[in-house]
Design a protein around this motif. Structure first.
Motif, PDB file in Angstrom:
ATOM      1  N   PRO A   4       0.822  -1.209   0.000  1.00  0.00           N
ATOM      2  CA  PRO A   4       0.000   0.000   0.000  1.00  0.00           C
ATOM      3  C   PRO A   4       0.857   1.261   0.000  1.00  0.00           C
ATOM      4  O   PRO A   4       2.019   1.250   0.389  1.00  0.00           O
ATOM      5  CB  PRO A   4      -0.813  -0.124   1.286  1.00  0.00           C
ATOM      6  CG  PRO A   4       0.000  -0.993   2.173  1.00  0.00           C
ATOM      7  CD  PRO A   4       0.739  -1.930   1.267  1.00  0.00           C
ATOM      8  N   ARG A   5       0.245   2.342  -0.409  1.00  0.00           N
ATOM      9  CA  ARG A   5       0.911   3.646  -0.430  1.00  0.00           C
ATOM     10  C   ARG A   5       1.032   4.207   0.985  1.00  0.00           C
ATOM     11  O   ARG A   5       2.042   4.783   1.351  1.00  0.00           O
ATOM     12  CB  ARG A   5       0.097   4.596  -1.321  1.00  0.00           C
ATOM     13  CG  ARG A   5       0.483   6.048  -1.256  1.00  0.00           C
ATOM     14  CD  ARG A   5      -0.419   6.894  -2.136  1.00  0.00           C
ATOM     15  NE  ARG A   5      -1.834   6.650  -1.950  1.00  0.00           N
ATOM     16  CZ  ARG A   5      -2.603   7.314  -1.088  1.00  0.00           C
ATOM     17  NH1 ARG A   5      -2.104   8.261  -0.336  1.00  0.00           N
ATOM     18  NH2 ARG A   5      -3.884   7.035  -0.988  1.00  0.00           N
ATOM     19  N   LYS A   6      -0.008   4.042   1.785  1.00  0.00           N
ATOM     20  CA  LYS A   6      -0.032   4.607   3.133  1.00  0.00           C
ATOM     21  C   LYS A   6       0.611   3.667   4.142  1.00  0.00           C
ATOM     22  O   LYS A   6       0.279   2.476   4.177  1.00  0.00           O
ATOM     23  CB  LYS A   6      -1.471   4.893   3.569  1.00  0.00           C
ATOM     24  CG  LYS A   6      -2.169   5.947   2.750  1.00  0.00           C
ATOM     25  CD  LYS A   6      -3.578   6.135   3.295  1.00  0.00           C
ATOM     26  CE  LYS A   6      -4.241   7.334   2.691  1.00  0.00           C
ATOM     27  NZ  LYS A   6      -5.543   7.601   3.323  1.00  0.00           N
ATOM     28  N   SER A   9      -1.792   1.771   6.428  1.00  0.00           N
ATOM     29  CA  SER A   9      -2.643   0.731   5.837  1.00  0.00           C
ATOM     30  C   SER A   9      -2.083  -0.639   6.196  1.00  0.00           C
ATOM     31  O   SER A   9      -1.109  -1.093   5.609  1.00  0.00           O
ATOM     32  CB  SER A   9      -2.723   0.895   4.318  1.00  0.00           C
ATOM     33  OG  SER A   9      -3.403   2.071   3.978  1.00  0.00           O
ATOM     34  N   TRP A  12      -6.586  -5.311   5.883  1.00  0.00           N
ATOM     35  CA  TRP A  12      -7.213  -5.209   4.570  1.00  0.00           C
ATOM     36  C   TRP A  12      -8.083  -6.415   4.302  1.00  0.00           C
ATOM     37  O   TRP A  12      -8.029  -7.412   5.014  1.00  0.00           O
ATOM     38  CB  TRP A  12      -6.156  -5.098   3.486  1.00  0.00           C
ATOM     39  CG  TRP A  12      -5.150  -6.214   3.502  1.00  0.00           C
ATOM     40  CD1 TRP A  12      -4.007  -6.289   4.239  1.00  0.00           C
ATOM     41  CD2 TRP A  12      -5.218  -7.434   2.777  1.00  0.00           C
ATOM     42  NE1 TRP A  12      -3.360  -7.470   4.002  1.00  0.00           N
ATOM     43  CE2 TRP A  12      -4.075  -8.201   3.114  1.00  0.00           C
ATOM     44  CE3 TRP A  12      -6.137  -7.955   1.870  1.00  0.00           C
ATOM     45  CZ2 TRP A  12      -3.835  -9.455   2.564  1.00  0.00           C
ATOM     46  CZ3 TRP A  12      -5.883  -9.206   1.334  1.00  0.00           C
ATOM     47  CH2 TRP A  12      -4.744  -9.944   1.685  1.00  0.00           C
ATOM     48  N   ARG A  45      -7.093  -4.675  -3.024  1.00  0.00           N
ATOM     49  CA  ARG A  45      -7.223  -4.710  -1.573  1.00  0.00           C
ATOM     50  C   ARG A  45      -7.960  -3.460  -1.127  1.00  0.00           C
ATOM     51  O   ARG A  45      -7.772  -2.381  -1.677  1.00  0.00           O
ATOM     52  CB  ARG A  45      -5.854  -4.734  -0.898  1.00  0.00           C
ATOM     53  CG  ARG A  45      -5.121  -6.035  -1.057  1.00  0.00           C
ATOM     54  CD  ARG A  45      -3.839  -6.007  -0.289  1.00  0.00           C
ATOM     55  NE  ARG A  45      -3.141  -7.274  -0.412  1.00  0.00           N
ATOM     56  CZ  ARG A  45      -1.945  -7.518   0.094  1.00  0.00           C
ATOM     57  NH1 ARG A  45      -1.321  -6.558   0.752  1.00  0.00           N
ATOM     58  NH2 ARG A  45      -1.385  -8.683  -0.058  1.00  0.00           N
ATOM     59  N   TYR A  47      -8.319  -1.289   2.203  1.00  0.00           N
ATOM     60  CA  TYR A  47      -7.836  -0.983   3.545  1.00  0.00           C
ATOM     61  C   TYR A  47      -8.836  -0.051   4.215  1.00  0.00           C
ATOM     62  O   TYR A  47      -9.807   0.381   3.595  1.00  0.00           O
ATOM     63  CB  TYR A  47      -6.460  -0.302   3.465  1.00  0.00           C
ATOM     64  CG  TYR A  47      -5.375  -1.182   2.909  1.00  0.00           C
ATOM     65  CD1 TYR A  47      -4.588  -1.980   3.743  1.00  0.00           C
ATOM     66  CD2 TYR A  47      -5.123  -1.229   1.541  1.00  0.00           C
ATOM     67  CE1 TYR A  47      -3.581  -2.788   3.226  1.00  0.00           C
ATOM     68  CE2 TYR A  47      -4.120  -2.036   1.021  1.00  0.00           C
ATOM     69  CZ  TYR A  47      -3.356  -2.813   1.869  1.00  0.00           C
ATOM     70  OH  TYR A  47      -2.368  -3.612   1.355  1.00  0.00           O
ATOM     71  N   GLU A  50      -7.865   3.278   2.278  1.00  0.00           N
ATOM     72  CA  GLU A  50      -7.174   3.227   0.991  1.00  0.00           C
ATOM     73  C   GLU A  50      -7.676   2.043   0.169  1.00  0.00           C
ATOM     74  O   GLU A  50      -7.931   0.971   0.714  1.00  0.00           O
ATOM     75  CB  GLU A  50      -5.661   3.085   1.228  1.00  0.00           C
ATOM     76  CG  GLU A  50      -4.832   2.965  -0.025  1.00  0.00           C
ATOM     77  CD  GLU A  50      -3.345   2.767   0.252  1.00  0.00           C
ATOM     78  OE1 GLU A  50      -2.588   2.725  -0.722  1.00  0.00           O
ATOM     79  OE2 GLU A  50      -2.948   2.640   1.430  1.00  0.00           O
ATOM     80  N   LEU A  52      -6.509  -0.212  -3.155  1.00  0.00           N
ATOM     81  CA  LEU A  52      -5.356  -0.539  -3.982  1.00  0.00           C
ATOM     82  C   LEU A  52      -5.817  -1.531  -5.041  1.00  0.00           C
ATOM     83  O   LEU A  52      -6.379  -2.573  -4.720  1.00  0.00           O
ATOM     84  CB  LEU A  52      -4.266  -1.152  -3.101  1.00  0.00           C
ATOM     85  CG  LEU A  52      -2.926  -1.480  -3.702  1.00  0.00           C
ATOM     86  CD1 LEU A  52      -2.276  -0.234  -4.308  1.00  0.00           C
ATOM     87  CD2 LEU A  52      -2.001  -2.061  -2.633  1.00  0.00           C
ATOM     88  N   GLU A  69      -0.824  -0.201 -11.313  1.00  0.00           N
ATOM     89  CA  GLU A  69      -1.354  -0.139  -9.960  1.00  0.00           C
ATOM     90  C   GLU A  69      -1.857   1.267  -9.653  1.00  0.00           C
ATOM     91  O   GLU A  69      -1.249   2.251 -10.060  1.00  0.00           O
ATOM     92  CB  GLU A  69      -0.282  -0.532  -8.945  1.00  0.00           C
ATOM     93  CG  GLU A  69       0.242  -1.939  -9.188  1.00  0.00           C
ATOM     94  CD  GLU A  69       1.355  -2.348  -8.223  1.00  0.00           C
ATOM     95  OE1 GLU A  69       1.656  -1.585  -7.273  1.00  0.00           O
ATOM     96  OE2 GLU A  69       1.919  -3.426  -8.423  1.00  0.00           O
ATOM     97  N   SER A  71      -3.681   3.632  -6.338  1.00  0.00           N
ATOM     98  CA  SER A  71      -4.068   3.756  -4.941  1.00  0.00           C
ATOM     99  C   SER A  71      -4.882   5.038  -4.807  1.00  0.00           C
ATOM    100  O   SER A  71      -4.520   6.070  -5.371  1.00  0.00           O
ATOM    101  CB  SER A  71      -2.817   3.854  -4.056  1.00  0.00           C
ATOM    102  OG  SER A  71      -3.163   4.283  -2.753  1.00  0.00           O
ATOM    103  N   TRP A 112       5.004   5.274  -6.105  1.00  0.00           N
ATOM    104  CA  TRP A 112       3.728   5.976  -6.098  1.00  0.00           C
ATOM    105  C   TRP A 112       3.927   7.428  -6.506  1.00  0.00           C
ATOM    106  O   TRP A 112       4.720   8.141  -5.911  1.00  0.00           O
ATOM    107  CB  TRP A 112       3.065   5.913  -4.729  1.00  0.00           C
ATOM    108  CG  TRP A 112       2.575   4.548  -4.352  1.00  0.00           C
ATOM    109  CD1 TRP A 112       2.994   3.799  -3.295  1.00  0.00           C
ATOM    110  CD2 TRP A 112       1.571   3.775  -5.018  1.00  0.00           C
ATOM    111  NE1 TRP A 112       2.321   2.605  -3.276  1.00  0.00           N
ATOM    112  CE2 TRP A 112       1.433   2.567  -4.320  1.00  0.00           C
ATOM    113  CE3 TRP A 112       0.784   3.991  -6.142  1.00  0.00           C
ATOM    114  CZ2 TRP A 112       0.544   1.569  -4.698  1.00  0.00           C
ATOM    115  CZ3 TRP A 112      -0.100   2.993  -6.522  1.00  0.00           C
ATOM    116  CH2 TRP A 112      -0.218   1.802  -5.802  1.00  0.00           C
TER     117      TRP A 112
END
Length: 196
Positions: A4-6, A9, A12, A45, A47, A50, A52, A69, A71, A112
């Protein structure tokens, strides 16, 4: 493995199977020529805050995937996860249009990168991870499936406005992606331009 970016997160749940199947059907129908003879894989996913989504393409005989991808944020208060998934699909479709139009030579961000899209911000990245090999390696090493440790409970997902598809029940009309006239690909030139 989808990252994930965060940083926050952690917990999930997988994108509901029905969504993954419908998204795959839409991509296969709209990119029929470009995907001929290739394997398409849709993963996602959800979250706490978030979403994804990954759409990967694999050519026969190649180990790597071409993974697109995206997010983006979603809100428990707004219960906008479904509409955000649709926007994620639109964004990946736009990336794939550009990728195929540029004879697969288009440069994509490998980390990202933020982009404005449909009056909001989303983050895009490209990877060449082969999820099939990762899964097999984990199985051979006897590693537990990370999903067992991190998945949201059904009650937590209902709080986010999503229902888990434990009994493979069909999605409600509001949740279905219309695969007959996919609106997600409407005006894709404009959306492609929005990414620049």
């Amino acid at each position: 493995m989808m990252i994930p970016r965060k940083k926050e997160s952690k917990k999930w749940t997988d994108l509901p199977k029905e969504f993954s199947t419908q998204i795959k059907t839409v991509f296969e129908g709209n990119f029929k020529t470009q995907l001929d003879g290739k394997k398409l894989l849709v993963q996602g996913r959800i979250y706490q805050n978030e979403i994804l989504l990954r759409v990967g393409i694999n050519r026969p005989g190649e180990l790597r995937y071409q993974n697109f991808e995206v997010s983006l944020d979603h809100s428990k208060i707004k219960q906008d996860a479904i509409s955000q998934i649709h926007i994620a699909v639109d964004a990946i479709a736009s990336l794939m249009v550009e990728y195929f139009e540029n004879e697969e030579g288009h440069e994509m961000p490998f980390v990202w990168q933020e982009y404005p899209f449909e009056k909001q911000k989303l983050w895009l990245q490209y990877s060449s991870v082969n999820p099939d090999l990762e899964e097999e390696a984990n199985r051979l090493l006897g590693l537990e499936n990370e999903a067992a440790l991190l998945k949201e409970t059904a009650e937590q997902m209902e709080d986010l406005g999503l229902e888990t598809a434990e009994d493979d029940e069909p999605m409600t009309e509001e949740e279905e992606i219309d695969t007959k006239t996919p609106q997600i690909f409407g005006g894709r030139k404009k959306k492609k331009d929005d990414l620049h």
